[in-house]
Design a protein around this motif. Sequence first.
Motif, mmCIF file in Angstrom:
data_model
loop_
_atom_site.group_PDB
_atom_site.id
_atom_site.type_symbol
_atom_site.label_atom_id
_atom_site.label_comp_id
_atom_site.label_asym_id
_atom_site.label_seq_id
_atom_site.Cartn_x
_atom_site.Cartn_y
_atom_site.Cartn_z
ATOM 1 N N PRO A 221 0.815 -1.215 0.000
ATOM 2 C CA PRO A 221 0.000 0.000 0.000
ATOM 3 C C PRO A 221 0.853 1.272 0.000
ATOM 4 C CG PRO A 221 -0.735 -1.527 1.706
ATOM 5 C CD PRO A 221 0.584 -2.034 1.207
ATOM 6 N N VAL A 222 0.338 2.299 -0.660
ATOM 7 C CA VAL A 222 1.013 3.595 -0.725
ATOM 8 C C VAL A 222 -0.046 4.690 -0.604
ATOM 9 C CG1 VAL A 222 2.539 5.108 -2.065
ATOM 10 C CG2 VAL A 222 2.701 2.641 -2.362
ATOM 11 N N LEU A 223 0.310 5.765 0.092
ATOM 12 C CA LEU A 223 -0.555 6.939 0.189
ATOM 13 C C LEU A 223 0.280 8.169 -0.120
ATOM 14 C CD1 LEU A 223 -3.202 8.423 1.223
ATOM 15 C CD2 LEU A 223 -2.145 8.370 3.484
ATOM 16 N N VAL A 224 -0.243 9.052 -0.963
ATOM 17 C CA VAL A 224 0.434 10.311 -1.300
ATOM 18 C C VAL A 224 -0.554 11.440 -1.033
ATOM 19 C CG1 VAL A 224 1.785 11.550 -3.052
ATOM 20 C CG2 VAL A 224 1.565 9.053 -3.194
ATOM 21 N N GLY B 202 -4.155 8.008 7.294
ATOM 22 C CA GLY B 202 -4.496 7.285 6.068
ATOM 23 C C GLY B 202 -3.802 5.939 5.990
ATOM 24 N N HIS B 203 -2.521 5.921 6.394
ATOM 25 C CA HIS B 203 -1.743 4.681 6.337
ATOM 26 C C HIS B 203 -2.288 3.644 7.310
ATOM 27 C CE1 HIS B 203 1.854 2.063 7.119
ATOM 28 N NE2 HIS B 203 1.844 2.078 5.808
ATOM 29 N N ALA B 204 -2.789 4.128 8.460
ATOM 30 C CA ALA B 204 -3.370 3.208 9.447
ATOM 31 C C ALA B 204 -4.550 2.449 8.839
ATOM 32 C CB ALA B 204 -3.817 3.983 10.686
ATOM 33 N N ALA C 112 -4.673 -1.587 8.125
ATOM 34 C CA ALA C 112 -5.767 -2.396 8.684
ATOM 35 C C ALA C 112 -6.497 -3.193 7.609
ATOM 36 C CB ALA C 112 -6.749 -1.481 9.408
ATOM 37 N N GLY C 113 -6.075 -3.019 6.346
ATOM 38 C CA GLY C 113 -6.707 -3.747 5.255
ATOM 39 C C GLY C 113 -7.893 -3.032 4.647
ATOM 40 N N ASP C 114 -8.082 -1.754 5.045
ATOM 41 C CA ASP C 114 -9.190 -0.982 4.491
ATOM 42 C C ASP C 114 -8.869 -0.547 3.059
ATOM 43 O OD1 ASP C 114 -10.529 -1.272 6.871
ATOM 44 O OD2 ASP C 114 -9.855 0.642 7.683
ATOM 45 N N SER C 115 -9.869 0.020 2.407
ATOM 46 C CA SER C 115 -9.715 0.372 0.989
ATOM 47 C C SER C 115 -8.930 1.661 0.781
ATOM 48 C CB SER C 115 -11.092 0.532 0.350
ATOM 49 O OG SER C 115 -11.729 1.690 0.865
ATOM 50 N N ALA C 116 -8.429 1.828 -0.444
ATOM 51 C CA ALA C 116 -7.755 3.069 -0.833
ATOM 52 C C ALA C 116 -8.677 4.258 -0.589
ATOM 53 C CB ALA C 116 -7.350 2.997 -2.306
ATOM 54 N N LEU C 117 -9.962 4.057 -0.855
ATOM 55 C CA LEU C 117 -10.964 5.105 -0.636
ATOM 56 C C LEU C 117 -10.983 5.545 0.827
ATOM 57 C CD1 LEU C 117 -13.046 6.246 -2.701
ATOM 58 C CD2 LEU C 117 -14.720 4.733 -1.644
ATOM 59 N N ASP C 118 -10.963 4.571 1.740
ATOM 60 C CA ASP C 118 -10.964 4.884 3.172
ATOM 61 C C ASP C 118 -9.722 5.691 3.553
ATOM 62 O OD1 ASP C 118 -13.346 3.473 3.775
ATOM 63 O OD2 ASP C 118 -12.255 1.586 3.890
#
Length: 333
Positions: free
Chosen positions: A8-11, A42-44, A48-54
């Motif tokens: 997973p990645v968040l920007v 967001g990374h948390a 936790a396996g939540d969606s990119a949307l979450d």
Amino acid sequence: MSHAAVSPVLVIHGGAGVVVRDMTPAKEQAVRAAMTQALQQGHARLKAGDSALDAVIAAIAVLEDDPHFNAGKGAVFTHDGRNELDAAIMDGDTLRAGAVAGVEHVKNPILLARAVMEHSPHVMLSGAGAEAFAKEQGIALVDAAYFRTDARWQQLQRALKEDADKQPHADVETAKHFGTVGAVALDARGRLAAGTSTGGMTDKRWGRIGDSPIIGAGTYANEGCAVSGTGWGEFYIRTVAAHQICMKVTQMRVPLKRAAAEVINQQIPSMGGNGGAIALDAEGHIAIPFNTDGMYRGWIGADGVPHVAIYGDEDDGTTEIPEPAPADSDEQP
């Protein structure tokens, strides 16, 4: 849609524009802390396996709640001294999208954008109708005074003085057009999402709407690419900037960094606009192009270490990330 498991990645971004090194140390520290918190929240969700949307929603909500950014609390003022907020969210896996424009009492416009996507048959709602829908959905509404900050009020007073003098200074005129927050994410199931939220531009009139809530202009995601823009919205609308970047990536097989740079650093400036964007592809490659003094930007990957940068000459850590593999020779243009 089935996807291979990925890291997973968040920007995120907190706006591009006239970002000069005259912030007080306290303000700079607060901005960096808020961006770090947005990345961690967001990374948390991703962890936790939540969606990119979450993850996108969680990160943007942190920035909407922080008065240092032009979104939610701390949004800029219109010519008439009001705050008019816009936001959009898009799920790349399904192409579902939701957006709101010109709302004045919604504490977190990004939450309302999601509700539009998930609980209405529409993509975009505006103004009083959007707020009526917010009430039905139990989305938090606040008094207009909640959004006011003295710094934004003073920005409006300077802009109004420029209006009265009929001699706009280039720096003030340009600075009006910036200020947005956004996020793009890739989850462990390989799904992408993008979101953007903004107070628009200082001194805007006539219910002006920029690119942020317009799907394809300031916000877009499909199964191979997600983009959130920040900059002079009129140019992002005219170039359909976010969609164009994703089409280059998914249809023309252009590597992400090149695709983003062609639109943000070549096409938009050639037309007289400027700004930046964050982009992410399905392999986790990141692009953060901007053609302004600086851009509030950050990202977090599998190791959970947040990277945050503000100034144009500051290393944002994306150089550590390998470039996308070259396309097969028969796919080269």
